[in-house]
Design a protein around this motif. Structure first.
Motif, PDB file in Angstrom:
ATOM      1  N   SER A  53       0.828  -1.201   0.000  1.00 28.62           N
ATOM      2  CA  SER A  53       0.000   0.000   0.000  1.00 28.62           C
ATOM      3  C   SER A  53       0.867   1.259   0.000  1.00 28.62           C
ATOM      4  O   SER A  53       0.594   2.208  -0.743  1.00 28.62           O
ATOM      5  N   ARG A  59      -4.580  -1.112  -2.373  1.00 30.81           N
ATOM      6  CA  ARG A  59      -5.283  -0.213  -1.468  1.00 30.81           C
ATOM      7  C   ARG A  59      -6.338  -1.005  -0.711  1.00 30.81           C
ATOM      8  O   ARG A  59      -6.755  -2.076  -1.147  1.00 30.81           O
ATOM      9  N   ARG A  60      -6.726  -0.453   0.407  1.00 33.94           N
ATOM     10  CA  ARG A  60      -7.789  -1.060   1.204  1.00 33.94           C
ATOM     11  C   ARG A  60      -9.002  -0.162   1.166  1.00 33.94           C
ATOM     12  O   ARG A  60      -8.884   1.056   1.265  1.00 33.94           O
TER      13      ARG A  60
END
Length: 79
Positions: A53, A59-60
């Motif tokens: 990330s 990405r979260r």
């Protein structure tokens, strides 16, 4: 200790595994729980997700873990 046994190499191996997993599943399908289950270690999975990330490869979104457009494009270039 040989270079192939170094902690950095192991980190890269785990990061590669996480990224490969995300790139081979439909976007949005995998959660952090799935990544942890696949890696087998919550700490290693969290470290890998954080590293990937930080450099812009994933990405979260809530619990979902997704590859970025850059990661998807690199996969296409590598094919």
């Amino acid at each position: 200790m040989h270079d192939h046994d170094s902690p950095e190499r192991e980190d890269f191996r785990i990061q590669n595994g996480v990224l490969s997993l995300l790139l081979h599943e439909p976007p949005g399908l995998l959660t952090m729980r799935d990544v942890v289950a696949e890696i087998g270690s919550e700490i290693a999975a969290m470290d890998a997700v954080r590293a990937l990330s930080n450099i812009g490869l994933l990405r979260r979104e809530g619990e979902s873990v997704l590859p970025t457009r850059a990661a998807i494009h690199f996969r296409k270039l590598s094919a």
